[in-house]
Design a protein around this motif. Structure first.
Motif, PDB file in Angstrom:
ATOM      1  N   THR A 120       0.863  -1.179   0.000  1.00 55.54           N
ATOM      2  CA  THR A 120       0.000   0.000   0.000  1.00 55.54           C
ATOM      3  C   THR A 120       0.900   1.229   0.000  1.00 55.54           C
ATOM      4  O   THR A 120       2.118   1.126   0.069  1.00 55.54           O
ATOM      5  CB  THR A 120      -0.922   0.027   1.227  1.00 55.54           C
ATOM      6  OG1 THR A 120      -0.113   0.142   2.415  1.00 55.54           O
ATOM      7  CG2 THR A 120      -1.776  -1.232   1.312  1.00 55.54           C
ATOM      8  N   ASP A 164     -14.491   1.593   3.597  1.00 53.97           N
ATOM      9  CA  ASP A 164     -13.336   0.812   3.121  1.00 53.97           C
ATOM     10  C   ASP A 164     -13.610  -0.681   3.245  1.00 53.97           C
ATOM     11  O   ASP A 164     -13.366  -1.465   2.320  1.00 53.97           O
ATOM     12  CB  ASP A 164     -12.088   1.148   3.952  1.00 53.97           C
ATOM     13  CG  ASP A 164     -11.566   2.550   3.705  1.00 53.97           C
ATOM     14  OD1 ASP A 164     -11.736   3.062   2.602  1.00 53.97           O
ATOM     15  OD2 ASP A 164     -10.968   3.121   4.651  1.00 53.97           O
ATOM     16  N   ASP A 194      -2.470   6.514  -0.176  1.00 56.25           N
ATOM     17  CA  ASP A 194      -3.740   5.818   0.077  1.00 56.25           C
ATOM     18  C   ASP A 194      -3.992   5.625   1.565  1.00 56.25           C
ATOM     19  O   ASP A 194      -4.902   4.875   1.950  1.00 56.25           O
ATOM     20  CB  ASP A 194      -3.755   4.452  -0.619  1.00 56.25           C
ATOM     21  CG  ASP A 194      -4.103   4.558  -2.101  1.00 56.25           C
ATOM     22  OD1 ASP A 194      -4.700   5.578  -2.493  1.00 56.25           O
ATOM     23  OD2 ASP A 194      -3.766   3.632  -2.856  1.00 56.25           O
ATOM     24  N   ARG A 199      -6.813  -1.386  -1.046  1.00 54.30           N
ATOM     25  CA  ARG A 199      -7.851  -0.996  -1.985  1.00 54.30           C
ATOM     26  C   ARG A 199      -8.546  -2.235  -2.570  1.00 54.30           C
ATOM     27  O   ARG A 199      -7.909  -3.270  -2.789  1.00 54.30           O
ATOM     28  CB  ARG A 199      -7.270  -0.139  -3.108  1.00 54.30           C
ATOM     29  CG  ARG A 199      -6.755   1.224  -2.640  1.00 54.30           C
ATOM     30  CD  ARG A 199      -7.837   1.984  -1.908  1.00 54.30           C
ATOM     31  NE  ARG A 199      -7.400   3.299  -1.460  1.00 54.30           N
ATOM     32  CZ  ARG A 199      -8.123   4.051  -0.631  1.00 54.30           C
ATOM     33  NH1 ARG A 199      -9.268   3.594  -0.154  1.00 54.30           N
ATOM     34  NH2 ARG A 199      -7.684   5.241  -0.259  1.00 54.30           N
TER      35      ARG A 199
END
Length: 391
Positions: A137, A178, A141, A146
């Motif tokens: 990651t 998320d 972000d 993701r």
């Protein structure tokens, strides 16, 4: 085991201890352990249990009283219910994770883990014969996994998705949105279970959402891991638990029965008090951590040579030290990577932090701010002095 070796976190701690033993003034910020004491009412409950003779073996899966207390606290804090048969108590949250992996992984099965990750995750997967499939990651972000990256990583051999929110080492928090997005991907892959490590639940500076709340329809393939070590400052009591489908919990208990049997009877009595007794100490301690976080982030960013995002939970910062690569220390050492940065910081200034390569995402270092403000101030001053000395 020979291929795994000693944890780099332990190596850093041992190097710092060796310098201390040699007479150096060392500030070690490598360990994730709250500096607050265990609450008095928890200690009193343990004392009372010992005096009452609760010093015998307990059920392997945990005492019924504690499993009911866990269910009560879970309903209070997270809004979902769990039966005692869906709860296992272990000697720390780490054992819960190991039990689950050992009980379910065949050789070559994959466990999807987002980097940076707590170092034990990948090592436990390897010990259990599995393959850790790492998804990097980025700070841009917020170090959050993701959904498109998850979808690309899933194969027929994928067995688990391992989540950690709030996260160690990044402090990243997966919001309800998320987690809902990740759950949407998983609905198309019923062979992938979710292991959600929520040990830092109560040290969260934004709204916390358990994965069970974000995806209640996936409860039959979700294992939530939690414990008393962080929020109640009970690291040495070694007490954690898992909440999941009863067949999985039963198999995990069978594994545990051949390794440690039940957790400490006294620790289980203490955990009941931690869960059902006064909770008013949690918020002030969280606020103290928040202030320390802000202090450390501001100080590291003020160096001009480090970039430190503001984490949303836990008690770590994960700072980018790549601008220092290629520069030379006062001792004439050129910094090639994060490991060199941390080693030279310890050698020159006596500050111990853990290089990012230990967490699967190099170019950073982890600093734990679970220490008193005076120590953090001294450490940040020393880090700034080290960065300023680089040429």
């Amino acid at each position: 085991m020979a291929s795994i070796g000693l944890s780099e976190i332990v190596q850093v701690s041992e190097a710092a201890a060796a310098l201390k033993a040699a007479g150096r003034d060392v500030i070690s910020l490598g360990t994730g352990e709250p500096d607050f004491p265990t609450p008095p009412h928890v200690i009193a409950a343990a004392h009372a249990a010992a005096l009452a003779g609760e010093t015998k073996y307990t059920a392997t899966q945990g005492t019924l009283a504690l499993r009911r207390a866990i269910a009560t606290a879970c309903a209070r804090d997270n809004g979902y219910t769990a039966a005692p048969a869906e709860i296992i108590v272990s000697t720390g949250a780490k054992q819960v994770i190991f039990n689950a992996l050992f009980a379910t992984l065949d050789a070559g099965d994959e466990v999807i883990i987002a980097a940076p990750y707590w170092t034990s995750y990948s090592d436990m997967v390897t010990i259990c014969g599995g393959v850790a499939k790492i998804i990097p990651t980025t700070a841009a972000d917020g170090f959050r996994l993701r959904p498109e990256a998850l979808a690309a990583a899933i194969t027929p051999r994928s067995r688990w998705l391992l989540l950690n929110s709030p996260g160690n080492p990044s402090g990243a928090v997966l919001s309800a949105a998320d987690q809902a997005a990740l759950a949407e991907v998983l609905r198309a892959h019923p062979h992938v279970a979710v292991l959600s490590d929520e040990i830092y639940q109560h040290i969260c500076y934004t709204p916390f959402t358990s994965f069970r709340n974000a995806a209640p329809d996936l409860a039959d393939r979700t294992l939530v891991v939690n414990g008393v070590s962080k929020f109640a400052s009970m690291t040495g009591w070694r007490l954690g638990w898992g909440i999941g489908p009863a067949p999985l919990i039963k198999t995990m208990a069978e594994v545990q029965g051949q390794v440690t049997s039940g957790a400490s009877s006294i620790s289980q009595a203490a955990a009941i008090a931690a869960l059902l007794g006064p909770q008013d100490y949690i918020a002030p301690r969280r606020e103290a951590f928040r202030k320390r976080r802000d202090q450390v982030v501001a100080a590291l960013n003020a160096t001009g040579r480090l970039h430190c995002p503001l984490p949303d939970g836990a008690f770590y910062v994960y700072a980018d030290c790549t601008p220092c690569f290629g520069l030379t220390t006062a001792a004439g050492v050129t910094l090639a990577d994060d490991a060199a940065f941390c080693a030279q910081l310890l050698a020159q200034e006596g500050v111990a932090v853990v290089p990012g390569r230990a967490f699967g995402l190099p170019g950073h270092f982890r600093l734990s701010y679970a220490y008193d403000e005076a120590s953090l101030t001294r450490a940040c001053t020393a880090i700034a002095r080290f960065c300023a000395s680089l040429t």
